[in-house]
Every structure is written in structure tokens, then in C-alpha cells.
Design an enzyme around this catalytic site. Structure first.
Site, short mmCIF file in Angstrom:
data_model
loop_
_atom_site.label_atom_id
_atom_site.label_comp_id
_atom_site.label_asym_id
_atom_site.label_seq_id
_atom_site.Cartn_x
_atom_site.Cartn_y
_atom_site.Cartn_z
N ARG A 1 0.85 -1.20 0.00
CA ARG A 1 0.00 0.00 0.00
C ARG A 1 0.89 1.26 0.00
O ARG A 1 0.60 2.24 -0.67
CB ARG A 1 -0.92 0.04 1.23
CG ARG A 1 -1.80 -1.20 1.47
CD ARG A 1 -3.04 -1.17 0.62
NE ARG A 1 -2.75 -1.41 -0.78
CZ ARG A 1 -2.41 -2.60 -1.29
NH1 ARG A 1 -2.31 -3.66 -0.53
NH2 ARG A 1 -2.15 -2.73 -2.57
N GLN B 1 -10.39 9.18 7.60
CA GLN B 1 -10.16 7.78 7.96
C GLN B 1 -9.08 7.20 7.07
O GLN B 1 -8.68 6.06 7.25
CB GLN B 1 -11.45 6.98 7.77
CG GLN B 1 -12.59 7.46 8.62
CD GLN B 1 -13.91 6.80 8.18
OE1 GLN B 1 -14.24 5.71 8.61
NE2 GLN B 1 -14.64 7.47 7.33
N ASN B 2 -8.65 7.98 6.08
CA ASN B 2 -7.70 7.44 5.11
C ASN B 2 -6.28 7.48 5.67
O ASN B 2 -5.92 8.38 6.42
CB ASN B 2 -7.77 8.23 3.80
CG ASN B 2 -9.11 8.03 3.10
OD1 ASN B 2 -9.84 7.10 3.45
ND2 ASN B 2 -9.42 8.87 2.15
N HIS C 1 -7.08 7.25 11.68
CA HIS C 1 -6.65 5.85 11.54
C HIS C 1 -5.17 5.73 11.22
O HIS C 1 -4.73 4.69 10.71
CB HIS C 1 -7.49 5.14 10.47
CG HIS C 1 -8.91 4.91 10.90
ND1 HIS C 1 -9.92 4.59 10.02
CD2 HIS C 1 -9.49 4.94 12.12
CE1 HIS C 1 -11.06 4.45 10.69
NE2 HIS C 1 -10.83 4.67 11.96
N THR D 1 -17.58 7.93 2.53
CA THR D 1 -17.41 6.99 3.63
C THR D 1 -18.71 6.20 3.80
O THR D 1 -19.80 6.74 3.66
CB THR D 1 -16.96 7.69 4.93
OG1 THR D 1 -16.87 6.73 5.98
CG2 THR D 1 -17.88 8.82 5.34
N ASN E 1 -21.57 11.17 -1.58
CA ASN E 1 -21.19 9.78 -1.80
C ASN E 1 -21.65 9.37 -3.19
O ASN E 1 -22.51 10.01 -3.78
CB ASN E 1 -21.83 8.88 -0.73
CG ASN E 1 -21.11 7.54 -0.58
OD1 ASN E 1 -20.89 6.83 -1.56
ND2 ASN E 1 -20.75 7.20 0.65
P1 NAD Z 1 -15.44 2.00 2.76
O1 NAD Z 1 -14.59 1.29 1.76
O2 NAD Z 1 -16.12 1.22 3.81
O3 NAD Z 1 -16.54 2.84 1.98
C1 NAD Z 1 -16.20 3.62 0.87
C2 NAD Z 1 -17.37 4.53 0.55
O4 NAD Z 1 -16.99 5.37 -0.53
C3 NAD Z 1 -18.65 3.81 0.13
O5 NAD Z 1 -19.74 4.38 0.81
C4 NAD Z 1 -18.74 4.09 -1.38
O6 NAD Z 1 -20.08 4.26 -1.82
C5 NAD Z 1 -18.00 5.40 -1.49
N1 NAD Z 1 -17.37 5.61 -2.78
C6 NAD Z 1 -16.72 4.72 -3.56
N2 NAD Z 1 -16.23 5.30 -4.66
C7 NAD Z 1 -16.57 6.62 -4.57
C8 NAD Z 1 -16.35 7.75 -5.41
N3 NAD Z 1 -15.68 7.66 -6.57
N4 NAD Z 1 -16.83 8.95 -5.01
C9 NAD Z 1 -17.54 9.07 -3.84
N5 NAD Z 1 -17.76 8.03 -3.01
C10 NAD Z 1 -17.29 6.83 -3.38
O7 NAD Z 1 -14.51 3.11 3.37
P2 NAD Z 1 -14.51 3.89 4.76
O8 NAD Z 1 -15.90 4.22 5.16
O9 NAD Z 1 -13.52 4.97 4.59
O10 NAD Z 1 -13.93 2.82 5.81
C11 NAD Z 1 -12.83 2.04 5.42
C12 NAD Z 1 -11.62 1.97 6.32
O11 NAD Z 1 -10.55 1.45 5.49
C13 NAD Z 1 -11.10 3.28 6.79
O12 NAD Z 1 -11.01 3.14 8.14
C14 NAD Z 1 -9.68 3.45 6.21
O13 NAD Z 1 -8.73 3.53 7.26
C15 NAD Z 1 -9.37 2.20 5.48
N6 NAD Z 1 -8.98 2.42 4.06
C16 NAD Z 1 -8.24 3.53 3.70
C17 NAD Z 1 -7.91 3.73 2.36
C18 NAD Z 1 -7.09 4.94 1.99
O14 NAD Z 1 -6.35 5.46 2.82
N7 NAD Z 1 -7.18 5.45 0.75
C19 NAD Z 1 -8.33 2.84 1.39
C20 NAD Z 1 -9.07 1.71 1.79
C21 NAD Z 1 -9.39 1.53 3.14
#
Ligand code: NAD
Ligand code: ZN
Length: 231
Positions: free
Chosen positions: A55, A87-88, A105, A172, A197
Site C-alpha cells: 500500500r 479515515q484514510n 486511523h 465513507t 457519496n
Molecule cells: P469503505 O470502503 O467502507 O466505503 C467507501 C465509501 O466510498 C462507500 O460508501 C462508497 O459508496 C463510497 N465511494 C466509492 N467510490 C466513490 C467515489 N468515486 N466517489 C464518492 N464516493 C465513493 O470506506 P470507509 O468508510 O472509509 O472505511 C474504510 C476503512 O478502510 C477506513 O477506516 C480506512 O482507514 C481504510 N482504508 C483507507 C484507504 C485509503 O487510505 N485510501 C483505502 C481503503 C481503506
């Protein structure tokens, strides 16, 4: 007007970073519980280090998208009145100019030492178990918060939620707690609540929903907010 923006994996999806529950409910081919728990790390340290090494390396191949840039520009306008809670674990907000970013996170670009609790900046791999640059002990893990661990900065976030006038959740799912409860908390303390979203999450705690890909909806929403007629 004080604004708290909460971002999730969806804002980085169009930059090429997979969301948590993408295709088939897997995160880059893994069940989240196999790579994002302390139990997984204890059971197979190498697997988890390799997963986060991949990652971290992937970050070098991606760039912020217009959604990150729009939030960077909004901070340039609002300064201290905007707090970005994410949360990213990627660094795309910072690369798009945001400075007031609260990584609840953790961050891929830091390691955490299990011996001294230090959090040194980290850009390389951890699979070879390098020594901690602070204390010299070999005990580095990714500085990410796993399921079952306490998110960072919760006291500050709670205060910001209580003090804000507008709470905006972007990309999210509203499934991962405690972040999923932020909208209720902000609302109970008087904030107007908005979600952006791909599709509305049907959470009744949002006063307003904007549907569409973040790269389009976030710049449009920011423009609306900055226009003199916006309430
Ligand atoms: P999630 O994967 O549970 O949900 C993602 C959300 O984003 C969904 O509701 C989806 O409908 C929406 N989505 C997808 N593509 C989109 C777009 N192009 N535009 C707008 N919305 C869009 O993610 P979460 O709620 O952030 O929880 C996941 C956990 O995983 C977090 O705690 C995070 O730490 C971790 N995570 C982080 C990353 C990162 O840093 N980029 C990536 C994956 C997971
Ligand atoms: Zn150390």
C-alpha cells in the site's frame, strides 16, 4: 462558520486506491480481518507487513484527484474554520494542499515502534524488520489503527464535532465506528449535516445528500459553499 469534513476511502477511489469493501468485499484481494487486526499481525507478521508495504509503495504511483484539490482550496479560503478528519491512511489530502488534517486511523507514511511508541516518518518497506530510528529496537509496525484498536485524536475530534456548524461526510460508508457515529454527534450539537457519496447511504441523520463520484461532486459542492448566496 466552522466546518468539519470527514473523508473515507471513497474520496481516494478515483485516484486509483481501492476502497475497503470494493469488489467482492475484499480490500486489494484480502479480507480486512486478515490484514487489519492485531490478531492478524500476531499470527502472520510478514503477511501484514507485506500488505502495508505494498500500500505504501502504491502511494508513489497515484496522485490527488479534483476532490482532494477542492478541499485544499477550501482550506486556503477558510483557514482555521475548516478541520479535515480523515479515515484514510494515504497522504493525498496533504499533497493537495490541506494542512489541517487529522488522521484518525494513522498514516501509511509513518511507522510505529512497539518498544518506545515513537512514530517516525517512514517511506520504505518494513518486511525486513528494520531497527527503530528512535530507540534502536527492532519492533516497527505500520502506524495504522486496526480493528479493535483505539482511533487517534478522539478527544479533539469530539470537541470539533460539538463546535461545528456544518458537518460533511465524503466517500465513507458509515459502517466503520466510531467515525460512523460522528454525524449523529454533530447533529445533536446543532450542526447541519451533509453527505457526498457515490450513492446516498440512507442514513437519516443527514439533512442533505449529494450523489455522484467525488471528483465531480466535491468541487461542485465546494463551489456552492463559496458562492456568496450559499447559506
Ligand atoms: P469503505 O470502503 O467502507 O466505503 C467507501 C465509501 O466510498 C462507500 O460508501 C462508497 O459508496 C463510497 N465511494 C466509492 N467510490 C466513490 C467515489 N468515486 N466517489 C464518492 N464516493 C465513493 O470506506 P470507509 O468508510 O472509509 O472505511 C474504510 C476503512 O478502510 C477506513 O477506516 C480506512 O482507514 C481504510 N482504508 C483507507 C484507504 C485509503 O487510505 N485510501 C483505502 C481503503 C481503506
Ligand atoms: Zn523505538
Amino acid at each position: 462558520m466552522r466546518i468539519v469534513v470527514l473523508t473515507g476511502a471513497g474520496i481516494s477511489a478515483e485516484s486509483g486506491l481501492a476502497t475497503f469493501r470494493g469488489a467482492g468485499g475484499l480490500w486489494e484481494g484480502h479480507r480486512p480481518e486478515d490484514v487489519a487486526t492485531p490478531e492478524a499481525f500476531a499470527a502472520d507478521r510478514g503477511l501484514v507487513q507485506r500488505f502495508y508495504d505494498a500500500r505504501r509503495a502504491q502511494l508513489r504511483t497515484v496522485a490527488p484527484n479534483p476532490a482532494h484539490h477542492a478541499l485544499g482550496a477550501l482550506e486556503a479560503d477558510l483557514g482555521d474554520d475548516l478541520v479535515l478528519v480523515t479515515q484514510n491512511i494515504d497522504d493525498l489530502h496533504e499533497r493537495a494542499g490541506s494542512t489541517r488534517v487529522v488522521h484518525m486511523h494513522g498514516e501509511l507514511l509513518r511507522a510505529r515502534c512497539e518498544a518506545c511508541d515513537g512514530q517516525p516518518p517512514w517511506t520504505d518497506a518494513l518486511i525486513d524488520e528494520p531497527a527503530c530510528p528512535i530507540c534502536g529496537v527492532t519492533a516497527l509496525r505500520p502506524d495504522v489503527v486496526w480493528f479493535g484498536e483505539a482511533p487517534y485524536h478522539m478527544d479533539r475530534i469530539q470537541q470539533e464535532l460539538e463546535d461545528c456548524d456544518l458537518f460533511v461526510a465524503i466517500g465513507t460508508s458509515g459502517l466503520v465506528y466510531p467515525a460512523a457515529g460522528f454525524v449523529d454527534w454533530a447533529r445533536r450539537h446543532g450542526a447541519r449535516t451533509v453527505e457526498l457519496n457515490l450513492a446516498p447511504t440512507d442514513d437519516e441523520a443527514f439533512d442533505e445528500s449529494w450523489a455522484g463520484p467525488a471528483s465531480e461532486v466535491v468541487p461542485t459542492w465546494v463551489e456552492h459553499l463559496r458562492s456568496p448566496r450559499a447559506s
